[in-house]
Design an enzyme around this catalytic site. Structure first.
Site, PDB file in Angstrom:
ATOM      1  CB  CYS A 122      -0.932  -0.095   1.219  1.00  0.00           C
ATOM      2  SG  CYS A 122      -2.090   1.231   1.521  1.00  0.00           S
ATOM      3  CG  ASP A 171      -5.747  -1.332  -6.044  1.00  0.00           C
ATOM      4  OD1 ASP A 171      -6.464  -0.412  -5.618  1.00  0.00           O
ATOM      5  OD2 ASP A 171      -4.602  -1.557  -5.609  1.00  0.00           O
ATOM      6  CG  HIS A 198      -5.415  -1.387  -2.305  1.00  0.00           C
ATOM      7  ND1 HIS A 198      -4.359  -0.904  -3.036  1.00  0.00           N
ATOM      8  CD2 HIS A 198      -5.214  -0.985  -1.032  1.00  0.00           C
ATOM      9  CE1 HIS A 198      -3.550  -0.222  -2.231  1.00  0.00           C
ATOM     10  NE2 HIS A 198      -4.048  -0.273  -1.005  1.00  0.00           N
TER      11      HIS A 198
END
Length: 229
Positions: A122, A171, A198
């Site tokens: 991330c 994502d 994600h």
């Protein structure tokens, strides 16, 4: 089980890092860069898992310059708190938190006596990409779904070490067309896209995808095995 130690950056700033050590002599070292949730139980488990694979793992607390002791979960409230902290860190004067990551790299190299790789998830994936382009002492870098990596400003960077990048095709934070543009701009980067969302590597999140996480880890371990040996 690992433990927290204090590290010191070039500017004298002291911050904690979670260090997980292998049972025997390390085959290399890996700096593990957190998401926007702190060095929480998930990130510590990631570091522990790399130690179980024979690596010295060092996970620096990259929020410490703006708030000590951050350990968030994955609720909407945690997400909002994490975004606010990430924004505060991103607004620090250069080099900001990259100085702390450099200190973690230096410690990992010194303690292990071996080559150092870096992996991040991330926001940590974005920091890994920046580290690959700007920091010293790395031999390989692996960003997982790095938010911002595919923006124009970040695509303009040139990594100094081999990079393996993981993305999820579902994502919504990182549009697939931007991933394709990133691949085109950086043919030297090994890019893999998974049928996942994600955060697919985190088994504490609803977006966890066991198959994608397993395959991405296999590729990551092979990549580190090649470049850190």
């Amino acid at each position: 089980m690992g433990q927290f130690i204090d590290l010191k950056s070039a500017d004298g700033f002291t911050f904690p890092a979670y260090v997980a050590r292998p049972a025997g002599t390390p085959q290399g070292a890996i700096v593990v860069v957190q998401e926007i949730f702190g060095v929480n139980s998930h990130i510590r488990s990631v570091a522990d898992s790399y130690a179980a694979q024979g690596y010295l793992a060092v996970a620096p607390a990259t929020f410490h310059r703006v708030k000590p002791g951050v350990e968030l979960g994955y609720t909407n409230e945690d997400m909002q708190a994490g975004f606010a902290l990430k924004t505060a860190v991103e607004e620090l004067p250069a080099p900001g938190v990259l100085a702390d990551i450099q200190a973690a790299i230096d410690h990992a190299a010194k303690e292990s006596g071996k080559k150092v790789g870096i992996v991040g998830y991330c926001w940590g994936g974005l920091l890994v990409w920046r580290s690959a382009a700007t920091l010293n002492g790395l031999s390989a870098a692996v960003p997982y779904y790095g938010g911002g990596v595919t923006t124009e400003a970040e695509v303009a960077r040139s990594p100094k070490v081999p990079v393996l990048a993981h993305f999820g095709e579902r994502d919504h934070w990182i549009p697939l067309d931007s991933v394709e543009a990133f691949k085109k701009a950086h043919p030297e980067v090994e890019v893999h896209v998974y049928a996942a969302d994600h955060g697919f590597n985190c088994d504490q999140r609803g977006s966890y995808d066991a198959a994608a996480a397993k395959l991405a880890l296999e590729r990551t371990l092979a990549f580190f095995g090649k470049h850190l040996s």
